[in-house]
Design an enzyme around this catalytic site. Structure first.
Site, PDB file in Angstrom:
ATOM      1  N   ARG A  70      -5.112  19.010  -2.632  1.00 38.20           N
ATOM      2  CA  ARG A  70      -3.839  18.735  -3.277  1.00 38.20           C
ATOM      3  C   ARG A  70      -4.149  18.198  -4.671  1.00 38.20           C
ATOM      4  O   ARG A  70      -5.304  18.022  -5.027  1.00 38.20           O
ATOM      5  CB  ARG A  70      -3.069  17.686  -2.486  1.00 38.20           C
ATOM      6  CG  ARG A  70      -2.937  18.043  -1.024  1.00 38.20           C
ATOM      7  CD  ARG A  70      -2.604  16.817  -0.238  1.00 38.20           C
ATOM      8  NE  ARG A  70      -1.174  16.789   0.105  1.00 38.20           N
ATOM      9  CZ  ARG A  70      -0.539  15.722   0.517  1.00 38.20           C
ATOM     10  NH1 ARG A  70      -1.162  14.587   0.614  1.00 38.20           N
ATOM     11  NH2 ARG A  70       0.733  15.774   0.827  1.00 38.20           N
ATOM     12  N   GLU A 126       4.864  13.574  11.354  1.00 38.87           N
ATOM     13  CA  GLU A 126       4.160  12.497  12.054  1.00 38.87           C
ATOM     14  C   GLU A 126       5.116  11.770  12.988  1.00 38.87           C
ATOM     15  O   GLU A 126       6.267  11.551  12.638  1.00 38.87           O
ATOM     16  CB  GLU A 126       3.653  11.466  11.046  1.00 38.87           C
ATOM     17  CG  GLU A 126       2.270  11.716  10.536  1.00 38.87           C
ATOM     18  CD  GLU A 126       1.795  10.515   9.751  1.00 38.87           C
ATOM     19  OE1 GLU A 126       0.622  10.506   9.368  1.00 38.87           O
ATOM     20  OE2 GLU A 126       2.589   9.595   9.529  1.00 38.87           O
ATOM     21  N   CYS A 712      30.482  16.811  45.878  1.00 44.76           N
ATOM     22  CA  CYS A 712      31.232  17.511  44.830  1.00 44.76           C
ATOM     23  C   CYS A 712      32.057  18.597  45.492  1.00 44.76           C
ATOM     24  O   CYS A 712      31.544  19.385  46.285  1.00 44.76           O
ATOM     25  CB  CYS A 712      30.276  18.124  43.807  1.00 44.76           C
ATOM     26  SG  CYS A 712      31.093  19.261  42.668  1.00 44.76           S
ATOM     27  N   HIS A 729      28.197  15.168  36.268  1.00 42.54           N
ATOM     28  CA  HIS A 729      28.132  16.317  37.152  1.00 42.54           C
ATOM     29  C   HIS A 729      29.239  17.309  36.825  1.00 42.54           C
ATOM     30  O   HIS A 729      29.024  18.515  36.826  1.00 42.54           O
ATOM     31  CB  HIS A 729      28.243  15.864  38.608  1.00 42.54           C
ATOM     32  CG  HIS A 729      28.058  17.001  39.573  1.00 42.54           C
ATOM     33  ND1 HIS A 729      26.819  17.469  39.915  1.00 42.54           N
ATOM     34  CD2 HIS A 729      28.966  17.758  40.232  1.00 42.54           C
ATOM     35  CE1 HIS A 729      26.971  18.473  40.768  1.00 42.54           C
ATOM     36  NE2 HIS A 729      28.259  18.669  40.977  1.00 42.54           N
ATOM     37  N   CYS A 812       9.969  23.462  32.087  1.00 41.44           N
ATOM     38  CA  CYS A 812       9.455  22.117  32.368  1.00 41.44           C
ATOM     39  C   CYS A 812       8.225  22.154  33.266  1.00 41.44           C
ATOM     40  O   CYS A 812       7.707  21.116  33.641  1.00 41.44           O
ATOM     41  CB  CYS A 812      10.536  21.262  33.025  1.00 41.44           C
ATOM     42  SG  CYS A 812      11.021  21.842  34.658  1.00 41.44           S
TER      43      CYS A 812
END
Length: 889
Positions: A70, A126, A712, A729, A812
């Site tokens: 840089r 970061e 439910c 739910h 997952c």
DNA sequence: CTTGGCTGAATTT
DNA sequence: TAAATTCAG
């Protein structure tokens, strides 16, 4: 007085495990991902600027090898490296547009977020992660045998002060056999009260490293980006460590190594001391290295600086940093600015309006996007500007409240603010010429407030629930499903673990018989180890290296010298390649067993090198932030070196041989120090202590799974009888409806992906042949006393369960019954949908949540009680590490 | 003839 | 609170 940052208590100074994840030359990686044809080529990102090829703001490692840095212009880079690819950051509204990189950073952060709710984004590339909870959890699991370290997770891991990670592991292993190995030293260097935490420091950091490995693997797999990481007990040290091995590596900074590291660490390397303050510190104390600060008392430092800085310095010089990882996913402000240097000074009103319009336009766009994602609006704006007043640059900033805004109003506010605060705004006699040329303009907005509506509230709750699930499923990937497998698996793991310890001790005893017993007490025995101490030897070598290098170039070398940098595992492999003609090193039993593991590691590394063929810098780029002088010639040209087969020569053998320490024999009596049990128990209680001072942990942890449930009426599922769960739910059903089409397409994508990456190595279950032919390393050899037993023989996660009814969720990694997969995917879809629609600052929400609840402390106590009871119930059959140590079986 | 440009957070006054 | 300054990436 009240510092905005929160801190943990001094008592918890070694209790946390903190991760700093740092993307390697991030902008370059983003460009490489976007333009695959650039991969494997030297590349730099330049900000458009016609002068000398533009300013370089990022350099990939292939280009760094050619000396590109840089602070260079594009043209200079071309000189050094003619084949370099220069990517321009896109230009929108006549100024650089970095949104591409912000988005990429967010993509990464989304992955990181799965691993802990304590995620602090420190910049676009970061982030700090407090992984204490996961580590503690695994620590417990390790004691019960339910968890074992996976070797492949440590392949790219380094530990400061150790030639390779194997030595570090070895040391930890030895301490398992003899927990009081280093106590003499410990008691001299640490407060009595810290000893429990100190004793567990290394193993907890090592577990932290395995988590880090998973984090980085997930980032790589899901985003394609590579990163480096530092693992330590606090943010400052994690940050420091992360810079010591790059790219695509991770570094542990062991507690016991900080002092010697600091002895030769320039003060400016510590975050916060890199600027003026650091220089003032050096000047007033007359020092250069961090370690020299410890010579000053706290009051002395407070007198020389101020109270706060004095204390801070005092602590930092001892490797103590109490600053909390503060959960923050989204920035507190949004701003943009532009310089107008030299001839580009803004001298006319029209020009000023134009640029204010451009800046406001960008702000407005980003605010809109932010509103959609985060349901918040800015309530405050600041305009900053630098004027040329009599040839002097005068910086000013003025602010105003924002209630409603759009692009025009932002422009108007900005202009009004500038005008109102400039003595003579227009040049006398002119309608359009500014009296003072403007050399810099910036607008930023902040002080966000959430827009709350009934709709949002539901989504909020949904997010909460999603986060909770994420936590549960994320903490132990792949845990919940394998039910039938689990029992068997767990049992064998447990047995393995026990056997490991038992055999270790037995092995030691055998050796004892041979080597006519010497030892009397464990401490003496450990320190009288016949083999050479590598740490010492290493330091000695390091010292020599420092001297020659410093003599040559006048720099200080504090990081691991290159010749030591090969990973433990590659060296291990080398050793194995020499086909055990070195019989003295390991027992026969071991070498058999070890051979299997070697093959496995071989496969892992081969796989790695296949995956990252293009990564020329992997082994050759050995510079670190600290080791500033880089040997020029040695970068060679890499790429082929990756193949483990070509690594077979040189120093590998020696180093490996040394790693395989066999401790002097111990008798049973020596293995149970009288105070053992109590001391090891202490940390269990003190371990959760740090949370109490850790604000974020004050969030009451509702155990909805302990509540009574009701059915439910839509799906018949049992829902905890608690308003939020019920609502959530219902939201779930709502999301199902809402995302029906989206869901099906996603599902298609998933199956395609799954088929694509469907592991070839998994042989068809039907094949009758495979059953018996187990020539693979899979056959479970009897446990032996090699450190290898410390690791599990097979990566259990990647093993598909034998039950064909199960599938692995690509999202997952959990194993789910096929029939349940659609619903499971719905959960992810809903979660993602939710995230798109409404990403809300976790902290403000939890803060609000806290206020609603009755005394958080009370709630916490109650849930803690429940937790304790469940834990003790479930672990009644298991043993603590202390028990392993103190008993003789 | 520069200027590395821009972004964001935090601290101090 | 607002403004200026510093630090870091």
């Amino acid at each position: 007085m009240s510092s905005a940052r929160s801190h943990v208590s001094m008592q918890s100074k070694y209790d946390r495990v903190v991760l700093l994840v740092d993307m390697d030359c991030f902008f370059c990686q983003v460009e490489e991902k976007q333009h695959p044809e650039y991969r494997n080529r030297p590349l730099a990102v330049v900000q458009y600027n016609p002068w000398r090829g533009g300013g370089i703001i990022a350099v990939n490692y292939a280009a760094r090898a050619k000396g590109v840095t840089r602070h260079m212009r594009g043209d200079e880079a071309k000189d050094l490296c003619p084949e370099i690819v220069l990517c321009q950051v896109p230009n929108i509204r006549e100024k650089a547009d970095t949104s591409k990189y912000r988005d990429a950073g967010k993509e990464v952060a989304n992955v990181l977020q799965r691993f802990t709710q304590l995620l602090e984004r420190a910049s676009v590339d970061e982030a700090y992660l407090d992984i204490t909870e996961t580590v503690n959890h695994r620590m417990q699991q390790m004691q019960s045998g339910a968890f074992a370290l996976q070797p492949q997770e440590l392949v790219n891991t380094f530990a400061v002060g150790y030639p390779n990670i194997g030595d570090y592991v070895n040391k930890i292993t030895n301490r398992f056999a003899n927990p009081y190995m280093d106590d003499e030293r410990y008691q001299m260097s640490y407060d009595q009260n810290d000893l429990p935490a100190v004793r567990q420091s290394d193993i907890r950091l090592l577990i932290g490293a395995s988590v880090a490995g998973e984090v980085r693997a997930a980032v790589k797999k899901e985003t394609g980006y590579e990163c480096s990481a530092g693992i330590a007990h606090n943010k400052i040290l994690a940050k420091l460590a992360a810079g010591m091995n790059k790219p695509n590596k991770q570094t542990i900074l062991p507690l016991a190594e900080t002092a010697s590291l600091f002895d030769s660490l320039p003060v400016g390397k510590i975050k916060g001391l890199g600027g003026k303050f650091g220089e003032v510190v050096c000047d007033t104390l007359g020092i250069k290295f961090m370690g020299q600060v410890v010579k000053f008392s706290e009051v002395e430092l407070q007198r020389k600086f101020d109270e706060k800085n004095g204390t801070w310095l005092f602590n930092i010089s001892r490797g103590i940093d109490l600053e909390a990882v503060t959960p923050r996913f989204y920035s507190k402000s949004i701003g943009c600015c532009k310089k107008f240097p030299g001839r580009n000074n803004i001298t006319g009103l029209k020009t000023l309006q134009h640029w204010l319009g451009e800046l406001s336009s960008e702000i407005n766009d980003r605010l809109e996007k932010d509103f959609i994602e985060n349901n918040r609006r800015a309530k405050h704006m600041v305009v900053q500007y630098v004027q040329d007043i009599d040839g002097e640059e005068v910086a000013s900033s003025r602010s105003t409240a924002l209630k409603d805004y759009d692009q025009e109003s932002i422009v108007r506010f900005s202009l009004d603010l500038i005008r109102a605060n400039t003595k003579t705004f227009l040049r006398p006699g002119s309608e359009s010429a500014l009296n003072n040329a403007i050399k810099f303009l910036g607008i930023s907005v902040g002080k966000f407030e959430a827009v709350s509506s009934a709709q949002n509230r539901l989504q909020e709750m949904f997010a909460n629930q999603a986060a909770k699930k994420r936590r549960i499923s994320g903490e132990e990937p792949g845990q919940p499903p394998q039910v039938q497998m689990e029992k068997k698996q767990k049992q064998t793991e447990e047995v393995k673990m026990k056997n490991f310890f038992a055999n270790y001790l037995q092995g030691a005893k055998k050796e004892d018989a041979k080597a006519d017993g010497i030892s009397v007490n464990p401490l003496a025995a450990a320190s009288a180890a016949p083999k050479k101490n590598f740490v010492e030897e290493y330091k000695q070598k390091l010292h020599e290296a420092v001297r020659t290098e410093a003599a040559a170039e006048g720099t200080v070398l504090t990081s691991t010298p290159p010749e030591f940098k090969e990973s433990f595992f590659s060296q291990y492999l080398k050793q194995q390649k020499k086909t055990g003609d070195q019989g003295s090193v390991t027992s026969k039993e071991d070498s058999l067993d070890v051979q299997g593991l070697a093959e496995e590691l071989d496969a892992i590394e081969a796989d790695n090198s296949k995956d990252f063929e293009e990564d020329t810098e992997e082994e050759t780029e050995l510079t670190s932030d600290i080791h500033m002088s880089k040997p020029e010639g040695q970068s060679s040209d890499a790429g082929q070196e990756q193949d483990p087969n070509t690594l077979s020569d040189s120093t590998g053998k020696d180093v490996y041989v040394k790693t395989d320490i066999v401790l002097p024999p111990l008798t049973e009596d020596e293995l149970k120090p009288s105070t053992s049990k109590r001391k090891f128990d202490e940390i269990e209680s003190s371990g959760s202590n740090y949370k109490e001072s850790y604000v974020e942990f004050a969030v009451p942890n509702l155990r909805i799974d302990l509540l009574p449930t009701i059915k439910c009426d839509q799906c018949g599922a049992n829902i905890p009888d608690e308003v939020k769960s019920l609502q959530t739910h219902r939201d779930h059903h709502f999301a199902q409806e809402l995302s029906r089409t989206l869901r099906s397409t996603e599902r298609e994508e998933r199956t395609q992906i799954r088929q694509k990456i469907s592991p070839k190595p998994t042989p068809p279950k039907k094949s009758k042949k495979t059953a018996g032919s187990g020539s693979s390393s899979n056959s479970t050899a009897p446990p032996s006393n090699s450190i290898i037993k410390f690791f599990s023989a097979k990566p259990t996660q990647e093993q598909a369960p034998s039950d064909p009814q199960m599938q692995q969720c690509t999202e997952c990694k959990a194993f789910i019954k096929c029939v349940d997969m659609p619903e499971h995917l719905d959960y992810h879809v809903a979660k993602n949908l939710q995230r798109e629609l409404n990403q809300q600052d976790l902290r403000t929400r939890t803060a609000a949540l806290n206020n609603e609840k009755t005394s958080p402390a009370q709630t916490k106590k109650q849930t803690q009680k429940k937790l304790n009871s469940t834990i003790s119930a479930s672990s009644s059959g298991t043993k603590t590490i202390a028990q392993f140590f103190s008993q003789s079986n």
